[in-house]
Design a protein around this motif. Sequence first.
Motif: not given
Length: 224
Positions: A9, A57, A84, A107
């Motif tokens: 992320e 992510d 994500l 998220k």
Amino acid sequence: MKHTVVVAESQTLFRDMITNFVEDMDEFRVIGKLTNGQEVIDFIQEKEIRPYLILLDIHMPVMNGLECAKKIKQLYPDIKVVLLSVFDDEESIETILSVSAEGYILKSSGLDEFKEILRFIVDGKFVAPQSLVKYFSHRLEALQKIERESSFHYIKETFNQHQDLNNRELQIIQLIKKGWTNRMIADQLGISEGTVKNYLSIIYKKLGIKSRVELLQLLTELIG
């Protein structure tokens, strides 16, 4: 034995938060906290570690989550990948499915929902937001409707008042409904393109119309 997890992320706050979520679960142990997809690939190759699960992510620099997921699935198909994202629009959903990830987490999900999703994935289930499920449910219904209305049985029922149409003529109407060209119809039925044109002329005469356009208009009126 705990399942090993890598979290990728780009935003520090989200990375730390996701890591804490995962480490709060008895089933998992985070072995890597990374900032982009290339770091994930390097981490696996350089350390020769294959994590059980990678949380990616979608929007990261250098190599985004989708590119990374695709590469991981090519090189290490047994590694589970969960993407994500803050987006759940149709384009994002279809792109995500194209990389064969095991799951897709928004998220905006709550902590309990996040943990439940990870446990479902461990059990071998594909998990996605309700919006995704609804989207593909609607897509499936539309495809089933198209398939049903293009079936020979449906065409035959639609034109049941025209008793003079034989099965070959109904079959050609069916293929016209599917958008096939004369050449495609000829190849499918094992006849010449000229024979298809002859059949169409007979069909037009029996239905009281003059062209393919009118036949398609008639099909639209009868079927929708």
